[in-house]
Design a protein around this motif. Structure first.
Motif, mmCIF file in Angstrom:
data_model
loop_
_atom_site.group_PDB
_atom_site.id
_atom_site.type_symbol
_atom_site.label_atom_id
_atom_site.label_comp_id
_atom_site.label_asym_id
_atom_site.label_seq_id
_atom_site.Cartn_x
_atom_site.Cartn_y
_atom_site.Cartn_z
ATOM 1 N N PRO A 1 0.834 -1.211 0.000
ATOM 2 C CA PRO A 1 0.000 0.000 0.000
ATOM 3 C C PRO A 1 0.861 1.249 0.000
ATOM 4 O O PRO A 1 2.018 1.230 0.438
ATOM 5 N N LEU A 2 0.301 2.326 -0.503
ATOM 6 C CA LEU A 2 1.006 3.605 -0.480
ATOM 7 C C LEU A 2 0.830 4.263 0.873
ATOM 8 O O LEU A 2 -0.261 4.263 1.445
ATOM 9 N N THR A 3 1.911 4.824 1.382
ATOM 10 C CA THR A 3 1.810 5.578 2.623
ATOM 11 C C THR A 3 1.141 6.924 2.335
ATOM 12 O O THR A 3 1.018 7.339 1.184
ATOM 13 N N GLY A 4 0.745 7.604 3.396
ATOM 14 C CA GLY A 4 0.163 8.930 3.229
ATOM 15 C C GLY A 4 1.140 9.896 2.579
ATOM 16 O O GLY A 4 0.757 10.734 1.767
ATOM 17 N N LEU A 5 2.416 9.757 2.931
ATOM 18 C CA LEU A 5 3.440 10.624 2.348
ATOM 19 C C LEU A 5 3.570 10.369 0.853
ATOM 20 O O LEU A 5 3.697 11.298 0.059
ATOM 21 N N GLN A 6 3.529 9.099 0.454
ATOM 22 C CA GLN A 6 3.633 8.771 -0.970
ATOM 23 C C GLN A 6 2.434 9.298 -1.752
ATOM 24 O O GLN A 6 2.580 9.819 -2.859
ATOM 25 N N ARG A 7 1.242 9.173 -1.170
ATOM 26 C CA ARG A 7 0.039 9.690 -1.843
ATOM 27 C C ARG A 7 0.105 11.212 -1.960
ATOM 28 O O ARG A 7 -0.289 11.791 -2.970
ATOM 29 N N SER A 8 0.623 11.853 -0.920
ATOM 30 C CA SER A 8 0.746 13.306 -0.935
ATOM 31 C C SER A 8 1.743 13.748 -2.001
ATOM 32 O O SER A 8 1.523 14.732 -2.717
ATOM 33 N N TRP A 9 2.845 13.005 -2.126
ATOM 34 C CA TRP A 9 3.843 13.306 -3.163
ATOM 35 C C TRP A 9 3.267 13.076 -4.551
ATOM 36 O O TRP A 9 3.456 13.882 -5.466
ATOM 37 N N LEU A 10 2.519 11.984 -4.708
ATOM 38 C CA LEU A 10 1.917 11.668 -6.001
ATOM 39 C C LEU A 10 0.899 12.729 -6.411
ATOM 40 O O LEU A 10 0.815 13.110 -7.581
ATOM 41 N N LYS A 11 0.157 13.223 -5.444
ATOM 42 C CA LYS A 11 -0.802 14.299 -5.719
ATOM 43 C C LYS A 11 -0.065 15.550 -6.212
ATOM 44 O O LYS A 11 -0.538 16.232 -7.136
ATOM 45 N N ALA A 12 1.080 15.822 -5.631
ATOM 46 C CA ALA A 12 1.845 17.014 -6.016
ATOM 47 C C ALA A 12 2.418 16.879 -7.417
ATOM 48 O O ALA A 12 2.273 17.784 -8.249
ATOM 49 N N VAL A 13 3.077 15.762 -7.725
ATOM 50 C CA VAL A 13 3.714 15.622 -9.035
ATOM 51 C C VAL A 13 2.689 15.453 -10.149
ATOM 52 O O VAL A 13 2.950 15.810 -11.303
ATOM 53 N N SER A 14 1.503 14.922 -9.823
ATOM 54 C CA SER A 14 0.483 14.744 -10.857
ATOM 55 C C SER A 14 -0.098 16.073 -11.322
ATOM 56 O O SER A 14 -0.749 16.139 -12.362
ATOM 57 N N ALA A 15 0.149 17.141 -10.550
ATOM 58 C CA ALA A 15 -0.316 18.467 -10.956
ATOM 59 C C ALA A 15 0.598 19.091 -12.010
ATOM 60 O O ALA A 15 0.221 20.076 -12.648
ATOM 61 N N ASP A 16 1.778 18.507 -12.198
ATOM 62 C CA ASP A 16 2.715 18.994 -13.207
ATOM 63 C C ASP A 16 2.219 18.571 -14.587
ATOM 64 O O ASP A 16 1.970 17.381 -14.820
ATOM 65 N N PRO A 17 2.046 19.491 -15.525
ATOM 66 C CA PRO A 17 1.549 19.110 -16.858
ATOM 67 C C PRO A 17 2.450 18.114 -17.581
ATOM 68 O O PRO A 17 1.984 17.359 -18.421
#
Length: 338
Positions: A86-102
């Motif tokens: 499973p993804l940790t909360g930190l990993q999900r938070s990082w993924l949310k941030a990088v997914s905002a990059d076009p």
């Protein structure tokens, strides 16, 4: 899981045991196989710490079978299909941030992006794009959000994966529209220019390969799949080596303002050799480059100012002088017309 920086389920022992379970689920493993996996993917002492507990049954994860063909018992996994981590909360938070990059979305379809956005809808991003200031990046980067750009990017990606020959309409730097067939080989990103480039090999009419070419993604007008593919991918590194200029650019780098570290990082994508010049505190760097990126390399070198001095070759040094003189004339003209 909470937003922890570290989690024990990602440590070395967990990963070694998981690899053992994955392989033991497909076929039996001998004790020597277990030791080999632990030695390969763990630390020096991992086999001593992990294998005895698995073999003895203290960690009840393996089933011991009767003696195998070699006369030694084999071990099979009790877990037929281990669940993905499973993804940790930190990993999900990082993924949310990088997914905002076009640029992130260039690699995924609209449906995949929609599913990701849906799964992260209640997650707070680890950082925001406006948290960063790129002081040394050009402002005319590629239009990553354009539908045509994403379409071309994904067509190139598929071409690289499938070894497909693509017909590409390309608007050259000299304002000429050309159409050639290419075998796409590698995508490269320039952080300074904020642009993607495609390394591709020209394909002749008889489907034989010609020379290596570098194309800017933003200058591609249209891509058409020819329906043809090649079984063998060319050695792109050998092609790059062959395309390098015979004479490298020779630089003298001072150690002021952390110049050595900055230049080594900036020119990391080039083949180069660097040596210290005695006790002078200066360094000699030879950069081997392709003629296709000569102008870009010239601009990059000039951006370092007086901490980098160009020593040769003469043809490159001449271009440096011409560009500096042209900048001086433009500066003088601006000063005379406030």
């Amino acid at each position: 899981m909470e937003s922890e920086l570290f989690s024990e389920i990602y440590n070395c022992y967990f990963l070694v045991v998981r690899r053992i379970l994955d392989e033991a689920a497909e076929h039996g493993l001998s004790e020597s196989d277990l030791n080999c996996i632990a030695d390969t993917y763990g630390y020096e002492e991992s086999a001593l710490a992990i294998v005895p507990k698995l073999v003895s049954g203290e960690w009840n994860l393996l089933v011991k079978s009767p003696e195998g063909p070699s006369g030694k018992p084999l071990f099979y996994s009790r877990v037929k299909a281990p669940e993905p981590l499973p993804l940790t909360g930190l990993q999900r938070s990082w993924l949310k941030a990088v997914s905002a990059d076009p640029r992130f979305r260039l690699f995924f379809t609209d449906e995949e992006c929609w599913k990701l956005d849906l799964s992260l809808r209640n997650v707070q991003p680890l950082f925001y794009p406006e948290d960063f200031s790129y002081f040394d990046q050009y402002s005319d980067g590629d239009g990553y959000e354009l539908d045509s750009y994403r379409e071309h990017f994904q067509a190139v990606l598929e071409g690289i994966r499938e070894n497909r020959i693509l017909a590409i309409d390309y608007f050259s730097a000299k304002n000429h529209l050309t159409t050639f067939r290419y075998l796409p080989c590698r995508l490269e990103y320039s952080a300074r220019d904020d642009k993607f480039r495609l390394m591709a090999v020209r394909v002749r009419k008889d489907d034989s390969l010609s020379r290596l070419t570098i194309l800017n993604l933003s200058r591609i007008m249209r891509i058409k799949d020819t329906g043809k593919s090649l079984e063998i991918r060319p050695d792109i590194d050998a092609c790059l080596e062959h395309s390098l200029c015979r004479e490298p650019v020779v630089l003298e780098i001072s150690n002021e303002r952390n110049a050595l570290e900055r230049t080594m990082l900036h020119f990391a994508c080039y083949k180069k050799r660097t040596e210290k010049l005695g006790d002078s505190g200066k360094y000699l760097c030879r950069i081997y480059y392709s003629r296709d990126v000569e102008t870009e390399l010239l601009i990059q070198i000039l951006s370092f100012g007086p901490v980098v001095k160009v020593l040769g070759p003469e043809s490159f040094l001449k271009q440096v002088k011409e560009r500096v003189e042209r900048q001086q004339r433009l500066f003088a003209k601006d000063c005379s017309n406030p």
